[in-house]
Design a protein around this motif. Structure first.
Motif, mmCIF file in Angstrom:
data_model
loop_
_atom_site.group_PDB
_atom_site.id
_atom_site.type_symbol
_atom_site.label_atom_id
_atom_site.label_comp_id
_atom_site.label_asym_id
_atom_site.label_seq_id
_atom_site.Cartn_x
_atom_site.Cartn_y
_atom_site.Cartn_z
ATOM 1 N N ARG B 8 0.847 -1.227 0.007
ATOM 2 C CA ARG B 8 0.098 0.127 -0.115
ATOM 3 C C ARG B 8 1.001 1.245 0.054
ATOM 4 O O ARG B 8 0.469 2.327 -0.467
ATOM 5 C CB ARG B 8 -0.902 -0.217 1.020
ATOM 6 N N GLN B 11 1.481 2.306 -3.371
ATOM 7 C CA GLN B 11 0.141 2.696 -4.159
ATOM 8 C C GLN B 11 0.307 4.275 -3.735
ATOM 9 O O GLN B 11 0.020 5.238 -4.478
ATOM 10 C CB GLN B 11 -0.812 1.984 -3.475
ATOM 11 N N ARG B 12 0.441 4.458 -2.517
ATOM 12 C CA ARG B 12 0.345 5.780 -1.814
ATOM 13 C C ARG B 12 1.415 6.568 -2.573
ATOM 14 O O ARG B 12 1.247 7.787 -2.974
ATOM 15 C CB ARG B 12 0.727 6.109 -0.537
ATOM 16 N N PHE B 15 0.137 7.730 -5.894
ATOM 17 C CA PHE B 15 -0.680 8.851 -6.025
ATOM 18 C C PHE B 15 0.100 10.160 -5.727
ATOM 19 O O PHE B 15 -0.423 11.117 -6.411
ATOM 20 C CB PHE B 15 -1.777 8.642 -5.019
#
Lengths: 259, 259
Positions: B8, B11-12, B15
């Motif tokens: 994650r 993923q962060r 962004f």
């Protein structure tokens, strides 16, 4: 960086004690006239931090909105014997019941969010996991919950709130969405252009309850925005700048409760 | 407490990079077509943290509202050679120019206040010393200033703001009071009952600038409230709960800029 000079620290202590630190939390308020014993952290705070003396009066609250005035009879071995003098209710709640349902930000930012939402009068806080959430909520969730509850309790003592902000378990976005009651207005915060908070607030009845959904740093996924729209939530623009989760949550609380 | 799982976190990062971390600050934007060299912390960030590769495009801003698109030509020894492709302005400022003049809270709370005011679009921040201030502002003031400026810069990069929030030197309350310009509406936050923010905001012209004074935890002294009233500031109630300095400042910013 910023230092506190001793003289001024004393002055600060006076103000703090005068208004906030003489409030203590009990699980359930005894009736007027009753004598009871306060134990644990709150008793330690009363006897050793604030140093209340026998005969002095303090305020008590149980988080339900009820408050009491009590007198310290004696303090011994970490236990405070108190007599309740009078019981009443404190009318310091916001006129509107606001639920903030927000993607869980990282630890320190969530601590801040809990404290500020409590001070501003948020009724219920729903930490959420969304498609683009970056925080693993299963990591020691029970500890989080106790930590957040303690922060909310301290903020309540500080700001004079008599009703505790409810903090739910961490919920998936879709589960949080269906907690909305029929008469409660729903909104989902979006960075896209569109109607803003002022327009949303103008359509609310006085005192109408609101639930506001706030996404993670990467935003809600399009399917999530669609789900919210289908369930009757208005998509509300938070302006041209990208706000962090905790900034958006606190800004919403301020605008919908104070603005 | 809250942990970030590796998957994650990636993923962060995606962004974050996609929207915010590809923005870099330069003291002055060169004209379109110009080649120039970025050095220091911003170059390190570009080359080693975000890892922009030669040929890729980035955004630049100089804090005046101007922005540019530039291409990385080459990175070597901590220096990034860039060519400016186009220059423009970013229209992400709030419609109203808001100055928050607030008693200096303790270090971490001031850091938070700076970050949140910047994200919400506050134009100028005036840290103040008041009669009941508890923080000694003379303790390494220069360091504070550089620290706050860095926090505002990082928040600007994060939220997409192209104009830097101005942070003044720490001023005594009376000096801050006389900085108000004639056409600027003034208000002083008070815990006493009285007209609230909605009433104050309703009387403002669209786009009228505002200066809001926020006192320390012990509140403004009565003489200070009188001085503010004599100089034409409205006393505005912040509601029945006692808000911390940074809560009141951020709530005011949200209500006056987003509400």
């Amino acid at each position: 960086m910023v230092t506190i000079s001793p003289a001024r620290d004393n002055q600060r202590e006076e103000f703090a004690i005068a208004r906030a630190l003489r409030r203590f939390f009990v699980d359930q308020l005894p009736p007027a006239g009753a004598e009871f014993t306060l134990r644990g952290e709150e008793a330690h705070h009363l006897l050793n931090v604030v140093r209340v003396r026998a005969g002095e009066e303090v305020s008590l609250f149980d988080g339900s909105g009820a408050v009491a005035c009590a007198r310290l009879l004696r303090g011994r071995r970490g236990e405070a014997a108190l007599q309740v003098l009078s019981v009443g209710t404190a009318d310091v709640e916001a006129a509107r019941k606001l639920t903030i349902a927000c993607a869980l930000p990282r630890s320190a930012r969530m601590d801040f969010l809990v404290e500020k939402c409590c001070e501003l009068g948020v009724c219920r806080l729903v930490p959420m996991v969304t498609r683009r959430s970056v925080v693993d909520p299963l990591a020691r969730q029970e500890n989080h919950f106790l930590r957040w509850r303690r922060i909310a309790l301290e903020a309540s003592k500080q700001c004079g709130r008599a009703r505790l902000m409810e903090i739910t378990a961490v919920l998936p976005f879709e589960s949080a969405l269906v907690t909305r009651e029929a008469e409660c207005a729903g909104m989902i915060a979006t960075p896209a252009p569109g109607p803003g908070l002022a327009e949303f607030a103008a359509k609310l009845h006085p005192g109408q309850s609101v639930i506001a959904f706030v996404g993670p740093e990467g935003g809600f996924a399009p399917e999530e925005v669609d789900s919210a729209a289908r369930s009757g939530c208005a998509a509300i623009s938070m302006g041209p700048r990208i706000l962090r989760v905790e900034t958006a949550a606190v800004a919403l609380a301020a605008c919908l409760l104070l603005g």
